[in-house]
Design a protein around this motif. Sequence first.
Motif, PDB file in Angstrom:
ATOM      1  N   TRP A  82       9.205   9.644   4.691  1.00 17.20           N
ATOM      2  CA  TRP A  82       7.985   9.862   3.933  1.00 17.20           C
ATOM      3  C   TRP A  82       7.530   8.560   3.306  1.00 17.20           C
ATOM      4  CZ3 TRP A  82       5.258  14.151   4.275  1.00 17.20           C
ATOM      5  CH2 TRP A  82       5.892  15.343   4.576  1.00 17.20           C
ATOM      6  N   ARG A  83       6.219   8.390   3.195  1.00 16.32           N
ATOM      7  CA  ARG A  83       5.631   7.263   2.486  1.00 16.32           C
ATOM      8  C   ARG A  83       4.540   7.805   1.573  1.00 16.32           C
ATOM      9  NH1 ARG A  83       9.679   5.254   3.716  1.00 16.32           N
ATOM     10  NH2 ARG A  83      10.008   3.453   5.049  1.00 16.32           N
ATOM     11  N   VAL A  84       4.497   7.251   0.360  1.00 13.64           N
ATOM     12  CA  VAL A  84       3.505   7.652  -0.630  1.00 13.64           C
ATOM     13  C   VAL A  84       2.559   6.480  -0.816  1.00 13.64           C
ATOM     14  CG1 VAL A  84       3.140   8.377  -3.013  1.00 13.64           C
ATOM     15  CG2 VAL A  84       5.202   9.111  -1.792  1.00 13.64           C
ATOM     16  N   ARG A 106       0.821  -1.211   0.000  1.00 13.61           N
ATOM     17  CA  ARG A 106       0.000   0.000   0.000  1.00 13.61           C
ATOM     18  C   ARG A 106       0.853   1.258   0.000  1.00 13.61           C
ATOM     19  NH1 ARG A 106      -4.507   1.745   4.540  1.00 13.61           N
ATOM     20  NH2 ARG A 106      -4.929   3.794   3.642  1.00 13.61           N
ATOM     21  N   PHE A 107       1.950   1.252   0.755  1.00 18.29           N
ATOM     22  CA  PHE A 107       2.797   2.437   0.871  1.00 18.29           C
ATOM     23  C   PHE A 107       4.139   2.209   0.200  1.00 18.29           C
ATOM     24  CE2 PHE A 107      -0.194   2.875   4.352  1.00 18.29           C
ATOM     25  CZ  PHE A 107      -0.609   4.182   4.183  1.00 18.29           C
ATOM     26  N   ALA A 165      12.049   6.383  -2.592  1.00 15.52           N
ATOM     27  CA  ALA A 165      12.869   5.746  -3.632  1.00 15.52           C
ATOM     28  C   ALA A 165      12.019   4.870  -4.547  1.00 15.52           C
ATOM     29  CB  ALA A 165      13.982   4.924  -2.990  1.00 15.52           C
ATOM     30  N   ASP A 166      11.064   4.150  -3.979  1.00 16.63           N
ATOM     31  CA  ASP A 166      10.175   3.310  -4.794  1.00 16.63           C
ATOM     32  C   ASP A 166       9.334   4.172  -5.735  1.00 16.63           C
ATOM     33  OD1 ASP A 166      11.099   1.025  -3.546  1.00 16.63           O
ATOM     34  OD2 ASP A 166       9.385   0.841  -2.198  1.00 16.63           O
ATOM     35  N   ALA A 167       8.783   5.268  -5.209  1.00 13.96           N
ATOM     36  CA  ALA A 167       7.976   6.168  -6.036  1.00 13.96           C
ATOM     37  C   ALA A 167       8.833   6.764  -7.147  1.00 13.96           C
ATOM     38  CB  ALA A 167       7.354   7.271  -5.177  1.00 13.96           C
TER      39      ALA A 167
END
Length: 97
Positions: free
Chosen positions: A50-52, A12-13, A17-19
């Motif tokens: 931070w998490r997106v 979900r998050f 870096a992943d984004a």
Amino acid sequence: MTPHGSGDEIGRFLTVADAAELLAVDVQTVDDLIRSGELPAIRVGSSGPWRVERVQLEVWIEEQYEQTRRRALWNQGEFASTLELSGARSGRLRPVD
């Protein structure tokens, strides 16, 4: 990208870096989008990372496509439809009372 479970499933998050990897941009670009408020994100804790949310990233991407479409219509000038430029989609207009 960091594994988030079994197979290719994305959790979900996402980390910044992943984004960034999904958008094919550098981490600083995503960080700038988050800090400007353009890309919704949350902090884990008061000063944590931070998490997106994956869904929010997908919505943001769709909004970018829509903005690009509107700019292209605007640049066409006299060929642009006022309804299209307003963001209204056909079939979604309601009569005014």
